[in-house]
Design a protein around this motif. Sequence first.
Motif, PDB file in Angstrom:
ATOM      1  N   PRO A   1       0.809  -1.229   0.000  1.00  0.00           N
ATOM      2  CA  PRO A   1       0.000   0.000   0.000  1.00  0.00           C
ATOM      3  C   PRO A   1       0.839   1.274   0.000  1.00  0.00           C
ATOM      4  CG  PRO A   1      -0.902  -1.600   1.550  1.00  0.00           C
ATOM      5  CD  PRO A   1       0.419  -2.143   1.103  1.00  0.00           C
ATOM      6  N   SER A   2       2.047   1.222   0.582  1.00  0.00           N
ATOM      7  CA  SER A   2       2.888   2.419   0.643  1.00  0.00           C
ATOM      8  C   SER A   2       3.360   2.871  -0.732  1.00  0.00           C
ATOM      9  CB  SER A   2       4.110   2.159   1.530  1.00  0.00           C
ATOM     10  OG  SER A   2       3.730   1.833   2.849  1.00  0.00           O
ATOM     11  N   ALA A   3       3.330   1.978  -1.725  1.00  0.00           N
ATOM     12  CA  ALA A   3       3.794   2.344  -3.066  1.00  0.00           C
ATOM     13  C   ALA A   3       2.921   3.440  -3.666  1.00  0.00           C
ATOM     14  CB  ALA A   3       3.792   1.110  -3.968  1.00  0.00           C
ATOM     15  N   ILE A   4       1.634   3.421  -3.372  1.00  0.00           N
ATOM     16  CA  ILE A   4       0.734   4.431  -3.931  1.00  0.00           C
ATOM     17  C   ILE A   4       1.086   5.814  -3.397  1.00  0.00           C
ATOM     18  CG2 ILE A   4      -1.670   5.097  -4.255  1.00  0.00           C
ATOM     19  CD1 ILE A   4      -0.912   2.389  -5.488  1.00  0.00           C
ATOM     20  N   THR A   5       1.202   5.932  -2.074  1.00  0.00           N
ATOM     21  CA  THR A   5       1.519   7.229  -1.488  1.00  0.00           C
ATOM     22  C   THR A   5       2.941   7.654  -1.829  1.00  0.00           C
ATOM     23  OG1 THR A   5       2.029   6.058   0.584  1.00  0.00           O
ATOM     24  CG2 THR A   5      -0.138   7.067   0.396  1.00  0.00           C
TER      25      THR A   5
ATOM     26  N   GLN B   1      -1.827  -1.406 -11.995  1.00  0.00           N
ATOM     27  CA  GLN B   1      -2.696  -2.580 -11.992  1.00  0.00           C
ATOM     28  C   GLN B   1      -2.558  -3.391 -10.708  1.00  0.00           C
ATOM     29  OE1 GLN B   1      -4.950  -3.112 -14.496  1.00  0.00           O
ATOM     30  NE2 GLN B   1      -4.179  -1.114 -15.149  1.00  0.00           N
ATOM     31  N   ALA B   2      -1.344  -3.497 -10.181  1.00  0.00           N
ATOM     32  CA  ALA B   2      -1.117  -4.262  -8.954  1.00  0.00           C
ATOM     33  C   ALA B   2       0.245  -3.904  -8.392  1.00  0.00           C
ATOM     34  CB  ALA B   2      -1.209  -5.766  -9.216  1.00  0.00           C
ATOM     35  N   VAL B   3       0.397  -4.099  -7.103  1.00  0.00           N
ATOM     36  CA  VAL B   3       1.678  -3.883  -6.423  1.00  0.00           C
ATOM     37  C   VAL B   3       1.981  -5.110  -5.585  1.00  0.00           C
ATOM     38  CG1 VAL B   3       3.010  -2.424  -4.865  1.00  0.00           C
ATOM     39  CG2 VAL B   3       1.208  -1.402  -6.272  1.00  0.00           C
ATOM     40  N   MET B   4       3.205  -5.627  -5.691  1.00  0.00           N
ATOM     41  CA  MET B   4       3.621  -6.753  -4.858  1.00  0.00           C
ATOM     42  C   MET B   4       4.814  -6.349  -4.014  1.00  0.00           C
ATOM     43  SD  MET B   4       4.712 -10.676  -5.790  1.00  0.00           S
ATOM     44  CE  MET B   4       6.358 -10.247  -6.374  1.00  0.00           C
ATOM     45  N   ALA B   5       4.719  -6.564  -2.704  1.00  0.00           N
ATOM     46  CA  ALA B   5       5.835  -6.321  -1.793  1.00  0.00           C
ATOM     47  C   ALA B   5       6.453  -7.661  -1.417  1.00  0.00           C
ATOM     48  CB  ALA B   5       5.348  -5.603  -0.538  1.00  0.00           C
ATOM     49  N   GLN B   6       7.757  -7.652  -1.161  1.00  0.00           N
ATOM     50  CA  GLN B   6       8.428  -8.897  -0.788  1.00  0.00           C
ATOM     51  C   GLN B   6       9.586  -8.619   0.167  1.00  0.00           C
ATOM     52  OE1 GLN B   6       9.824 -10.481  -4.523  1.00  0.00           O
ATOM     53  NE2 GLN B   6      11.627  -9.175  -4.559  1.00  0.00           N
ATOM     54  N   ARG B   7       9.850  -9.596   1.005  1.00  0.00           N
ATOM     55  CA  ARG B   7      11.018  -9.566   1.880  1.00  0.00           C
ATOM     56  C   ARG B   7      11.551 -10.987   1.995  1.00  0.00           C
ATOM     57  NH1 ARG B   7       9.205  -5.567   6.904  1.00  0.00           N
ATOM     58  NH2 ARG B   7       8.547  -3.826   5.593  1.00  0.00           N
TER      59      ARG B   7
ATOM     60  N   ARG C   1      -8.485   2.803  -6.383  1.00  0.00           N
ATOM     61  CA  ARG C   1      -8.244   3.868  -7.367  1.00  0.00           C
ATOM     62  C   ARG C   1      -8.895   5.176  -6.903  1.00  0.00           C
ATOM     63  NH1 ARG C   1      -6.011   1.345 -11.720  1.00  0.00           N
ATOM     64  NH2 ARG C   1      -6.606  -0.829 -12.042  1.00  0.00           N
ATOM     65  N   GLU C   2     -10.089   5.069  -6.368  1.00  0.00           N
ATOM     66  CA  GLU C   2     -10.774   6.261  -5.873  1.00  0.00           C
ATOM     67  C   GLU C   2     -10.017   6.870  -4.692  1.00  0.00           C
ATOM     68  OE1 GLU C   2     -13.664   9.202  -5.855  1.00  0.00           O
ATOM     69  OE2 GLU C   2     -13.360   7.606  -7.320  1.00  0.00           O
ATOM     70  N   MET C   3      -9.481   6.013  -3.831  1.00  0.00           N
ATOM     71  CA  MET C   3      -8.705   6.496  -2.684  1.00  0.00           C
ATOM     72  C   MET C   3      -7.407   7.169  -3.142  1.00  0.00           C
ATOM     73  SD  MET C   3      -9.282   3.285  -0.103  1.00  0.00           S
ATOM     74  CE  MET C   3      -8.144   3.909   1.133  1.00  0.00           C
ATOM     75  N   ALA C   4      -6.765   6.617  -4.183  1.00  0.00           N
ATOM     76  CA  ALA C   4      -5.552   7.234  -4.711  1.00  0.00           C
ATOM     77  C   ALA C   4      -5.860   8.618  -5.275  1.00  0.00           C
ATOM     78  CB  ALA C   4      -4.932   6.346  -5.785  1.00  0.00           C
ATOM     79  N   PHE C   5      -6.970   8.725  -5.968  1.00  0.00           N
ATOM     80  CA  PHE C   5      -7.382  10.010  -6.549  1.00  0.00           C
ATOM     81  C   PHE C   5      -7.599  11.057  -5.450  1.00  0.00           C
ATOM     82  CE2 PHE C   5     -10.543  12.944  -8.342  1.00  0.00           C
ATOM     83  CZ  PHE C   5      -9.873  13.329  -9.492  1.00  0.00           C
ATOM     84  N   LYS C   6      -8.073  10.581  -4.277  1.00  0.00           N
ATOM     85  CA  LYS C   6      -8.350  11.493  -3.160  1.00  0.00           C
ATOM     86  C   LYS C   6      -7.164  11.651  -2.214  1.00  0.00           C
ATOM     87  CE  LYS C   6     -13.333  10.573  -3.128  1.00  0.00           C
ATOM     88  NZ  LYS C   6     -14.480  10.031  -2.335  1.00  0.00           N
TER      89      LYS C   6
END
Length: 219
Positions: free
Chosen positions: A70-74, A91-97, A164-169
């Motif tokens: 989720p941090s990738a969007i911000t 389209q999608a974000v994948m985090a990994q450790r 997407r709506e949250m990213a726009f806002k």
Amino acid sequence: MEYNFPGINQCQVREAIGLSFAKILRSMLRQAPNIILVGEIRDLEVAEVAIQAALTGHLVFSTLHTNDAPSAITRLIDMGVKPFLVASSIQAVMAQRLIRVLCKECKQPDPDPDRRTLSLLGFTDAELEDKVVYRAAGCPACNNTGYRGRLGIFEMMPMTNELREMAFKRAATNQFRRAAKAAGMRSLLEDGKVKILNATTTPAEIARVTQAEGLVVDQ
């Protein structure tokens, strides 16, 4: 290091001669590629070119340094990318450790796993019922570390209409995280819990890698 693959064109960044990420991307777009892989999005210029490529029908893969998906969007919005571009292009974000894997030669059932660690990782009594938690023992095969090899833990966040709506806002990261989990995303911590219960690693290792809140584990 680069490898030669049929059908794949590669170009190495050389900032000293002005061959930057952004210039290479623009040149690559003139070759009409189907898929573009950008090593890393590190500034606004690269982010904007990558997003424009995505908006014109190219499939773009890249990496971005953030704590979770989720941090990738911000992070992109903080870089200066317009929120409507972020909302429409991703389209999608994948985090990994990476976590250390228990040595198969010496791993042992833990008769008394640390309850505080398990609690901070979010385990309930029902989840642990009839389950065996393993601990790192140590042997010559693993240089007495108890671990041998590494494995990834992942979280995949597909972009839904709500996100997407949250990213726009310009919503906050914690709001993205809640909405993504409500839509079915399994977090890094939850994926780690699965790997604890299937004897792949230990609670201490997942707590260390995911930095479970309120817990400090000796490494």
